[in-house]
Write a protein that holds these residues in place. Structure first.
Motif: not given
Length: 178
Positions: A119-147
């Motif tokens: 198991n690798f502990i996620a890098a701090e800059e990536h802790i907030h990222i999940s596929s479900s979060t990306i899907r939610e933001i993208a579904s609402l037209g939000g910018d996921v280019s940093t993720m």
């Protein structure tokens, strides 16, 4: 000659994101080869079908010859044996990940004691990222280019535009309010 140290990195990768890429690159620091294995669930609806996910993941690692991308639909430890992996790689972001990963590691250890779980502990800059979060933001037209990489952003925009035309799409997201 010794055989290469090969690890399996399983997941749904729906879609792949920078957190996944970070874990894979760090795993390559310990292993000679990495098989990124996309699990095909017969019961879970996916935003991207298996061919699309394979394409997105392969594009993400097109410049890394030590990465192989494949799909599977069996027990992860059985697939690890199929590809001669000596370890299964997983990432941990938050405490709830730990509980799930801990239980899966114990079960996999019981099923295949010859395969290590790393198991690798996620890098701090990536802790907030999940596929479900990306899907939610993208579904609402939000910018996921940093993720997630640009080719994934393009695929998300295309898919949600298609779903909007069809009058569907909400079954692929989890509310950020939850």
């Amino acid at each position: 000659m010794d055989s290469p140290r090969r690890a399996l990195y399983p997941g749904s990768f729906n879609p792949i994101h920078y957190g996944h890429l970070d874990i894979a690159r760090r795993a390559l620091g310990l292993f000679d080869e990495l098989v990124i294995a996309i699990y095909v669930s017969p019961t879970k609806p996916d935003l991207f079908d298996i061919e699309e996910r394979l394409t997105l993941v392969k594009e993400s690692f097109k410049d890394e010859p030590r990465v192989r991308v494949a799909s599977y639909s069996k027990l992860t430890v059985d697939y690890a044996h199929d590809v001669n992996a000596t370890a299964i790689v997983r990432g941990l972001r938050v405490f709830s990940d730990f509980e799930l990963e801990f239980r899966m590691a114990l079960a996999n250890r019981r099923l295949a004691p010859d395969i290590e779980i790393v198991n690798f502990i996620a890098a701090e800059e990536h802790i907030h990222i999940s596929s479900s979060t990306i899907r939610e933001i993208a579904s609402l037209g939000g910018d996921v280019s940093t993720m997630t990489p640009a080719h994934v952003v393009t695929a998300l925009k295309r898919r949600f535009a298609e779903l909007k035309q069809q009058g569907s799409g909400s079954s692929f997201v989890v509310s950020l309010a939850d």
